[in-house]
Design an enzyme around this catalytic site. Structure first.
Site, PDB file in Angstrom:
ATOM      1  N   HIS A 207       0.802  -1.232   0.000  1.00 47.35           N
ATOM      2  CA  HIS A 207       0.000   0.000   0.000  1.00 47.35           C
ATOM      3  C   HIS A 207       0.838   1.286   0.000  1.00 47.35           C
ATOM      4  O   HIS A 207       0.286   2.367  -0.193  1.00 47.35           O
ATOM      5  CB  HIS A 207      -0.951   0.030   1.196  1.00 47.35           C
ATOM      6  CG  HIS A 207      -0.270   0.416   2.494  1.00 47.35           C
ATOM      7  ND1 HIS A 207       0.436  -0.482   3.241  1.00 47.35           N
ATOM      8  CD2 HIS A 207      -0.177   1.598   3.142  1.00 47.35           C
ATOM      9  CE1 HIS A 207       0.934   0.130   4.295  1.00 47.35           C
ATOM     10  NE2 HIS A 207       0.588   1.400   4.275  1.00 47.35           N
TER      11      HIS A 207
HETATM   12  C1  UD1 Z   1      -1.950   5.795   5.584  1.00 45.21           C
HETATM   13  C2  UD1 Z   1      -0.682   6.265   6.299  1.00 45.21           C
HETATM   14  C3  UD1 Z   1       0.292   5.098   6.374  1.00 45.21           C
HETATM   15  C4  UD1 Z   1      -0.357   3.857   6.981  1.00 45.21           C
HETATM   16  C5  UD1 Z   1      -1.635   3.542   6.207  1.00 45.21           C
HETATM   17  C6  UD1 Z   1      -2.364   2.361   6.780  1.00 45.21           C
HETATM   18  C7  UD1 Z   1      -0.154   8.652   5.925  1.00 45.21           C
HETATM   19  C8  UD1 Z   1       0.777   9.595   5.263  1.00 45.21           C
HETATM   20  N1  UD1 Z   1      -0.010   7.333   5.585  1.00 45.21           N
HETATM   21  O1  UD1 Z   1      -1.550   5.434   4.261  1.00 45.21           O
HETATM   22  O2  UD1 Z   1       1.381   5.466   7.204  1.00 45.21           O
HETATM   23  O3  UD1 Z   1       0.535   2.763   6.880  1.00 45.21           O
HETATM   24  O4  UD1 Z   1      -2.490   4.688   6.253  1.00 45.21           O
HETATM   25  O5  UD1 Z   1      -3.299   1.867   5.855  1.00 45.21           O
HETATM   26  O6  UD1 Z   1      -0.952   9.075   6.717  1.00 45.21           O
HETATM   27  N2  UD1 Z   1      -8.450   5.088   0.255  1.00 45.21           N
HETATM   28  C9  UD1 Z   1      -9.744   4.710   0.020  1.00 45.21           C
HETATM   29  N3  UD1 Z   1     -10.533   4.459   1.103  1.00 45.21           N
HETATM   30  C10 UD1 Z   1     -10.087   4.558   2.378  1.00 45.21           C
HETATM   31  C11 UD1 Z   1      -8.761   4.946   2.604  1.00 45.21           C
HETATM   32  C12 UD1 Z   1      -7.950   5.195   1.531  1.00 45.21           C
HETATM   33  O7  UD1 Z   1     -10.184   4.606  -1.118  1.00 45.21           O
HETATM   34  O8  UD1 Z   1     -10.877   4.300   3.318  1.00 45.21           O
HETATM   35  C13 UD1 Z   1      -7.567   5.340  -0.907  1.00 45.21           C
HETATM   36  C14 UD1 Z   1      -7.686   6.725  -1.473  1.00 45.21           C
HETATM   37  O9  UD1 Z   1      -7.496   6.655  -2.857  1.00 45.21           O
HETATM   38  C15 UD1 Z   1      -6.486   7.451  -0.875  1.00 45.21           C
HETATM   39  C16 UD1 Z   1      -5.476   6.331  -0.801  1.00 45.21           C
HETATM   40  O10 UD1 Z   1      -6.231   5.150  -0.524  1.00 45.21           O
HETATM   41  O11 UD1 Z   1      -6.087   8.526  -1.638  1.00 45.21           O
HETATM   42  C17 UD1 Z   1      -4.436   6.503   0.264  1.00 45.21           C
HETATM   43  O12 UD1 Z   1      -5.046   6.699   1.544  1.00 45.21           O
HETATM   44  P1  UD1 Z   1      -4.301   7.580   2.670  1.00 45.21           P
HETATM   45  O13 UD1 Z   1      -5.061   7.546   3.931  1.00 45.21           O
HETATM   46  O14 UD1 Z   1      -3.941   8.891   2.130  1.00 45.21           O
HETATM   47  O15 UD1 Z   1      -2.932   6.830   2.864  1.00 45.21           O
HETATM   48  P2  UD1 Z   1      -2.606   5.303   3.095  1.00 45.21           P
HETATM   49  O16 UD1 Z   1      -1.854   4.840   1.902  1.00 45.21           O
HETATM   50  O17 UD1 Z   1      -3.781   4.471   3.520  1.00 45.21           O
END
Ligand code: UD1
Length: 362
Positions: A207
């Site tokens: 991820h």
């Molecule tokens: C975040 C944390 C990371 C942690 C991870 C656990 C930061 C910078 N990173 O990364 O340290 O290891 O969480 O999972 O805070 N998305 C969805 N639905 C959701 C959540 C995310 O569709 O419920 C998608 C979206 O496209 C989003 C992308 O995932 O843009 C990334 O989500 P984000 O929360 O920004 O970062 P993570 O990669 O999950």
């Protein structure tokens, strides 16, 4: 002494898991002295990335949900900061608990520190020494805004000592994720409906943005999953993070081996059961590296470095980056490895130790 009001700030999947250990320890031993309220920033919002964890782990429903969702880092952190500050102004809190290294962690720590509310950072002192990772910035900045720093390992204690933290502010607490693994594994195994038939399978997750948002790296990892599945004649159980799913859907369709089973993100108990059922883990997640070790499974780390160096030092994990050759070689070396029970992450009572120290702080 009057009850102290603590605001716990969470937002991303691993934080719900860590908060469960501490919330349960408050309920079981500190309800007379600590009143906890929960703020969810909304960073994760899909049911299987958020609400499902609250239900399964029996975490109190958030008092506040800022509903901020996915955005660019600056905008997301800024909106969290604004929302959290308002809650802190209205709520008269004595302290704030934050976990790990996400944007929600940084926003919570910064908002509270600017209002002179003590910040208690759980999982402090971790360093990858790679400042290109958003998490590394979040960790360093959060540590330096915190009043008490709870380090899960001696390496984390040493990192903080090198950065000049005084001994009074840093406590080796052990890791709350070990508390959880010990507590929940029997329940997970009782409830298991594993989504794979194969007795020896690989559990894989990807991820990190540097893996998902770089097609060469993502291709390298997908090729490695295919090749190792074929080479070892095993299934790969691959719960796919929403960001990874989006990126994979825009890439030209390669041939994914039938042995690679892509499934929706799994719940915490499903993940524990899958870990126990697996032969080996491949991941770029920090949390899953640890959980693999706690469950006695070897781990191929899909990154060039790790914060959890003691697992590599113990011979239970290898750094293989996104390079399919390195991944295959590390898998071959670790295939027959059964890591010994961990000794570097405390004794499964980290949450109690943390609360004792917080209660003594006031
Ligand atoms: C975040 C944390 C990371 C942690 C991870 C656990 C930061 C910078 N990173 O990364 O340290 O290891 O969480 O999972 O805070 N998305 C969805 N639905 C959701 C959540 C995310 O569709 O419920 C998608 C979206 O496209 C989003 C992308 O995932 O843009 C990334 O989500 P984000 O929360 O920004 O970062 P993570 O990669 O999950």
């Amino acid at each position: 002494m009057s009850k102290k009001r603590i605001l716990t700030i969470v937002g991303a999947r691993p934080q719900f898991i860590k908060a469960a250990a501490v919330s349960h320890a408050i309920r079981d031993g500190y309800a007379a002295s600590i009143e906890e309220e929960l703020l969810h920033t909304g960073q994760h919002y899909d049911d299987n990335m958020s609400a499902n964890f609250f239900r399964e782990l029996d975490i109190p429903q958030p008092h506040y949900n800022l509903g901020i969702g996915s955005r660019r880092h600056g905008e997301q952190t800024a909106l969290m900061l604004k929302g959290i500050e308002q809650v802190l102004i209205d709520g008269n809190y004595d302290g704030v608990i934050v976990y790990g290294d996400t944007n929600s962690t940084l926003a919570g720590a910064l908002a509270a520190a600017k209002m002179h509310i003590p910040v208690f950072h759980i999982e402090a002192g971790l360093r990858s020494f790679n400042r290109d990772m958003p998490e590394e910035l979040n960790r360093v900045l959060t540590d330096h805004a915190s009043a008490l720093l709870f380090a899960p390992t001696q390496t984390a204690v040493d990192n903080l000592a090198r950065e000049g933290f005084s001994q009074e502010t840093v406590l080796f607490s052990g890791d709350v994720m070990l508390d959880n693994v010990l507590h929940y594994t029997p329940l997970a195994l009782n409830n298991s409906k594993l989504k794979t038939q194969s007795p020896d399978f690989i559990l894989a997750t990807v991820h990190r943005d540097f893996n998902t948002d770089n097609p060469i790296r993502l291709n390298g990892i997908m090729a490695a999953l295919n090749e190792t599945a074929e080479q070892f004649g095993c299934e790969v159980l691959f719960p796919v993070h929403p960001r990874t799913a989006k990126r994979l859907s825009t890439m030209p369709k390669g041939t994914v081996s039938e042995r690679v089973k892509m499934v929706e993100p799994m719940s915490y108990l499903e993940t524990l059961a899958a870990l126990k059922g697996s032969r080996l883990v491949m991941t770029d997640s920090g949390g899953l590296q640890k959980e693999a070790y706690f469950c006695g499974r070897p781990c191929v780390v899909l990154r060039p470095e790790t914060e959890w160096v003691e697992i590599v030092d113990a011979g239970a994990a290898e750094l293989a980056d996104a390079d399919s050759m390195k991944i295959a070689a590390a898998t071959a070396r670790l295939w027959n490895c059964t890591p010994q029970p961990p000794t570097q992450f405390g004794d499964g009572h980290a949450a109690e130790r943390i609360l004792k120290q917080i209660a003594a702080f006031f």
